[in-house]
Design an enzyme around this catalytic site. Structure first.
Site, short mmCIF file in Angstrom:
data_model
loop_
_atom_site.label_atom_id
_atom_site.label_comp_id
_atom_site.label_asym_id
_atom_site.label_seq_id
_atom_site.Cartn_x
_atom_site.Cartn_y
_atom_site.Cartn_z
N ASN A 95 10.00 3.93 2.64
CA ASN A 95 9.97 3.54 4.04
C ASN A 95 11.24 2.77 4.39
OD1 ASN A 95 6.95 3.78 5.15
ND2 ASN A 95 6.90 3.33 2.98
N HIS B 252 6.83 4.46 12.32
CA HIS B 252 6.79 4.38 10.86
C HIS B 252 7.79 5.39 10.31
CE1 HIS B 252 4.13 4.09 7.09
NE2 HIS B 252 4.95 5.08 6.81
N ARG C 40 0.83 -1.21 0.00
CA ARG C 40 0.00 0.00 0.00
C ARG C 40 0.88 1.27 0.00
NH1 ARG C 40 -0.55 4.63 2.49
NH2 ARG C 40 -0.05 3.62 4.47
N ASP C 41 1.52 1.56 1.10
CA ASP C 41 2.31 2.80 1.21
C ASP C 41 3.41 2.82 0.15
OD1 ASP C 41 3.15 5.22 2.18
OD2 ASP C 41 4.08 4.44 3.99
N CYS D 138 6.91 10.08 -0.94
CA CYS D 138 5.79 10.97 -0.63
C CYS D 138 5.65 11.95 -1.78
CB CYS D 138 6.03 11.70 0.68
SG CYS D 138 4.73 12.87 1.04
N HIS E 239 10.62 6.79 7.36
CA HIS E 239 11.11 6.80 5.98
C HIS E 239 12.61 7.08 6.04
CE1 HIS E 239 7.37 6.81 3.38
NE2 HIS E 239 6.92 6.68 4.61
#
Ligand SMILES: [Zn+2]
Length: 336
Positions: free
Chosen positions: A270, A228, A36-37, A261, A230
């Protein structure tokens, strides 16, 4: 002389506390966000069958939480427009959690057509990012997400909260930890079982993570928080180590370091799951993840995207080891 002795004593004391905390790091829960991300930032559309195969490979490697899809409008994120198909096609392994991201009640209703057990909501930690990413203020966003959370709890689902830009925002600059603690508190009040603190643009350092943890832990228990990170400035693992010292038990990561992003120039993916697993084995944490299979999963998606994996561990170890236990020995420095 006296003060020097005292300083040394204090230093030894804090070192000991540090070693004690790290020696008790155990049972880390890995929360994979790559499908997803990670993929939502890829411009090349990844067909449903490739997404499904990636999810299967991650589960086969032993990952127990795999965020699979997002039910945001396809107008915003085309890459995630096949969420229903992905969720309907995956073969679910027992004991594996397959959460999805939900922006509003409309997205929630769509997601409910495909047997969902966990949803994630994602308010921003800063006004600038909220306006850009969600088209509303932080407060309005929280109101919208509360509707989803309340309904999901009523339907017996687990709800996870993400807060983005917890240390820095591309529009507002540094973010004060007090504001993040307040949003964290609100997310728990609306029924979240866990809140993931996201350094969405990867500007955090061990120092800013420590400051954040001190504030957020005034309103939450460490076992209910996730981190979380990055890796934009290469600080992902050191930031994580700073967080683990506070007793955090859940870590988000993305296979092969996929991600980025769209609103933050230069923001990379990430923290890579391969790097995370290697790091945890080095700390003596048994993640029950097979690193050889994980590396294969990373290669699979990187090859499809036509790019080199962002995971340094993947690059360093692939093709050299066929056996998971040999890699664990290296990570733990027990190789002869
Ligand atoms: Zn992220």
């Amino acid at each position: 002389m006296h003060s020097l002795k005292r300083a040394i004593k204090l230093k030894v004391k804090s070192e000991l506390r540090y070693i004690r905390t790290l020696s008790t790091v155990s049972d880390i829960r890995i929360y994979e966000v790559g499908p997803r991300d990670g993929l939502q930032n890829e411009s090349k559309f990844v067909p449903t069958d490739v997404k499904v195969e990636l999810i299967h490979k991650l589960a086969a490697a032993g990952i127990k939480n795999i965020e699979c899809a997002s039910f945001v409008s396809p107008k915003w994120v085309k890459q995630m427009s096949d969420g229903i198909d992905v969720m309907k096609t995956i073969k679910r392994s027992p004991g594996v959690n397959y959460p999805v991201l939900i922006p509003n009640l409309k997205g929630y209703e769509t997601a409910m057509k495909c047997n969902i057990e966990e949803v994630a909501i994602f308010p921003a930690g800063s006004e600038g990012f909220s306006q850009k990413n969600l088209n509303c203020s932080v407060e309005e966003g929280l109101k919208r997400f509360k509707e989803v959370a309340v309904q999901a709890v009523k339907d017996g689902l687990r709800v996870r909260g993400y807060i983005s830009c917890v240390v820095g925002c591309p529009y507002d600059g540094p973010i004060h930890p007090k504001g993040i603690a307040k949003i964290t508190e609100e997310l728990f009040e609306m029924g979240c079982y866990e809140v993931s603190l996201g350094d969405t643009i990867g500007v955090g350092t061990a120092g800013s993570v420590q400051r954040l943890m001190r504030e957020v832990l005034k309103v939450a228990k460490p076992e209910n928080l996730a981190l979380h990170f990055h890796d934009t400035y290469g600080q992902g693992l050191s930031n994580l180590l700073a967080g683990l010292e506070f007793g955090i038990k859940t870590v988000d990561s993305s296979i092969s370091g996929l991600g980025g992003c769209p609103y933050a120039r230069g923001a990379t993916g990430n923290l890579a799951t391969e790097d995370l697993v290697y790091f945890l084995y080095g700390l003596g944490v048994n993640t029950n993840v097979d690193l050889v299979k994980l590396i294969e999963a990373g290669r699979y998606i990187s090859n499809f995207l036509g790019k080199m994996t962002e995971s340094r561990v993947n690059r360093a170890l692939s093709d050299r080891f066929k056996n998971h236990s040999d890699i664990v020995k290296i990570a733990a420095c027990t190789v002869n």
